[in-house]
Design a protein around this motif. Structure first.
Motif, PDB file in Angstrom:
ATOM      1  N   CYS A   6       0.832  -1.207   0.000  1.00 66.59           N
ATOM      2  CA  CYS A   6       0.000   0.000   0.000  1.00 66.59           C
ATOM      3  C   CYS A   6       0.864   1.254   0.000  1.00 66.59           C
ATOM      4  N   ALA A  60       0.576   2.783  -3.740  1.00 70.59           N
ATOM      5  CA  ALA A  60      -0.444   3.832  -3.647  1.00 70.59           C
ATOM      6  C   ALA A  60       0.058   5.073  -2.912  1.00 70.59           C
ATOM      7  N   LEU A 108      -9.654   0.632  -3.096  1.00 71.13           N
ATOM      8  CA  LEU A 108      -8.226   0.658  -3.339  1.00 71.13           C
ATOM      9  C   LEU A 108      -7.628  -0.742  -3.315  1.00 71.13           C
TER      10      LEU A 108
END
Length: 221
Positions: free
Chosen positions: A191, A195, A211
């Motif tokens: 993550c 992201a 997500l």
């Protein structure tokens, strides 16, 4: 007074804070000296201050002859505390904060941290009534602007990132499914990398988050 400030101004400072103060003062103090011949070079002065003079008295080892000579020179050449009230004296100290030992520009955070230490030492001198006011408040000085770049060789590329994520799965005991600590670490770092999430944001993700599907797709590429 300035040499002893670190051992008296913050007697209960943590070791890391005290080390930061010592680092800053070892940069500043050589700039607050008279033009006296026979002075040691900058590296010798810094080592004498960091390793001996600025340590708490109970933790200060016996200085070897060359370090003791450097400390004696610094004590004799140091400006009187009253001289620090002049802004023309303080400015060279600020300029010294903006440079590394090799003469290159110091980073903005380094300059800010060291200036804060100098400010606190001068405030301590004001508290002791050695100075009428803090001279830093009268100096219009800004550190030279620096352009900080990140070397490509230290940036993790996508291939290396996936290798690191696989390695993270071996951390701790492996549990069934996605319950093992390693799998949790892999998800956390995935993550953060794919992201650009902060650690707290990654931890707050839930299974139903949109997500999640995006990250799974990125990780498989």
């Amino acid at each position: 007074m300035t040499i002893n400030a670190i051992t008296t101004a913050e007697p209960h400072a943590a070791s890391k804070s005290r080390d930061s103060m010592s680092d800053a003062l070892s940069t500043v103090l050589p700039a607050l000296t008279k033009e006296t011949p026979g002075g040691p070079d900058a590296n010798t002065l810094r080592r004498a201050l960091r390793k001996y003079a600025l340590l708490p008295e109970g933790k200060r080892p016996t200085a070897p002859p060359d370090m003791a000579e450097a400390i004696r020179w610094l004590e004799s050449a140091s400006l009187d505390i009253q001289d620090l009230s002049e802004t023309k004296v303080i400015r060279p100290a600020l300029d010294a904060l903006a440079l590394c030992l090799d003469g290159t520009k110091a980073g903005a955070n380094t300059v800010k941290r060291k200036r804060a230490v100098l400010h606190n030492v001068l405030e301590y001198a004001v508290e002791l009534e050695e100075l009428p006011s803090n001279p830093l408040h009268r100096v219009k000085w800004s550190p030279p602007k620096t352009t900080e770049t990140v070397a490509p060789r230290v940036v993790v590329n996508p291939r290396r990132a996936r290798e690191l994520l696989v390695a993270a799965t071996y951390g701790g005991k492996r549990g069934r499914g996605a319950r093992g600590r390693g799998q949790h670490l892999m998800a956390l770092f995935a993550c953060m990398y794919f992201a650009a999430l902060r650690p707290a944001e990654a931890v707050s993700l839930r299974k139903e988050s949109r997500l999640r599907a995006v990250l799974e797709g990125l990780a498989l590429r």
